[in-house]
Design an enzyme around this catalytic site. Sequence first.
Site: not given
Ligand code: FPP
Length: 223
Positions: A12, A15-16, A29, A57, A59, A61, A63, A123, A178-179
């Site tokens: 997580d 975005g921030r 991302h 997730s 959820e 979708w 976004r 792995l 845990l979302s």
């Molecule tokens: C949460 O951060 C992150 C996601 C919903 C996407 C996670 C994806 C990646 C780390 C990149 C893709 C990975 C692969 C392996 C292709 P957020 O967007 O909710 O951040 P925020 O809470 O700061 O807004």
Amino acid sequence: MNELNHLAIIMDGNGRWAKKRGFLRTKGHESGALVVEKICDFCILNKIKILTLYAFSTENWKRPKNEIDFLLDLLKKFLISRRENFIKNGIFFNTVGDIEIFNDDLKLEIKKLKNLTKDNKKLKFNLAINYGAKDEIIRATKSLISQKKEINEENLNEFLDEKEQIDLLIRTGGEQRLSNFMLWQASYAELAFTDTLWPDFEKEELQNIVDNFKLKNRRFGAI
Ligand code: FPP
């Protein structure tokens, strides 16, 4: 010392991370995807057998469409660009979550990489995509019922996307929830939360979290 067989991470803060730098969220991302390779290396070096990462997730979708499209495109690029690395490093690529929803192109790349790496033993890399724990448990329950099996813990576990319990679950980005991630498998996981935003997450911090985990007194309900 506790053995770390299954490590799971809620990635997580992308975005921030981007916003802080004046970039678009999607840049976060992109940078986040680069961290994944380092974490795989860490797991192999530390003989961790399963790594499960929450990438998209059920959820997510909700976004904006442009962010969803970007994430799915990033995923496709990841599958193609990591192919040789996964083969060379003995990584079995797997997914958890219902992938039937994705377009044929993406499904093909997912299946191709799974197939190419299926005998790799160093792995098991689980990418959670279109994943929700509630959805996983419902799908498993439906399979159990359709096969007329007795409903018990062992049988239900067999139908889950991942059968191994999580030992250590880390969430980056400062939130402590845990979302809808691996609620069954995390029943007795040790939890670690860090304020570090995912694109800034480094091996050194992971090492500290793992060292702390190894010293924990895990009782699994006993005394
Ligand atoms: C949460 O951060 C992150 C996601 C919903 C996407 C996670 C994806 C990646 C780390 C990149 C893709 C990975 C692969 C392996 C292709 P957020 O967007 O909710 O951040 P925020 O809470 O700061 O807004």
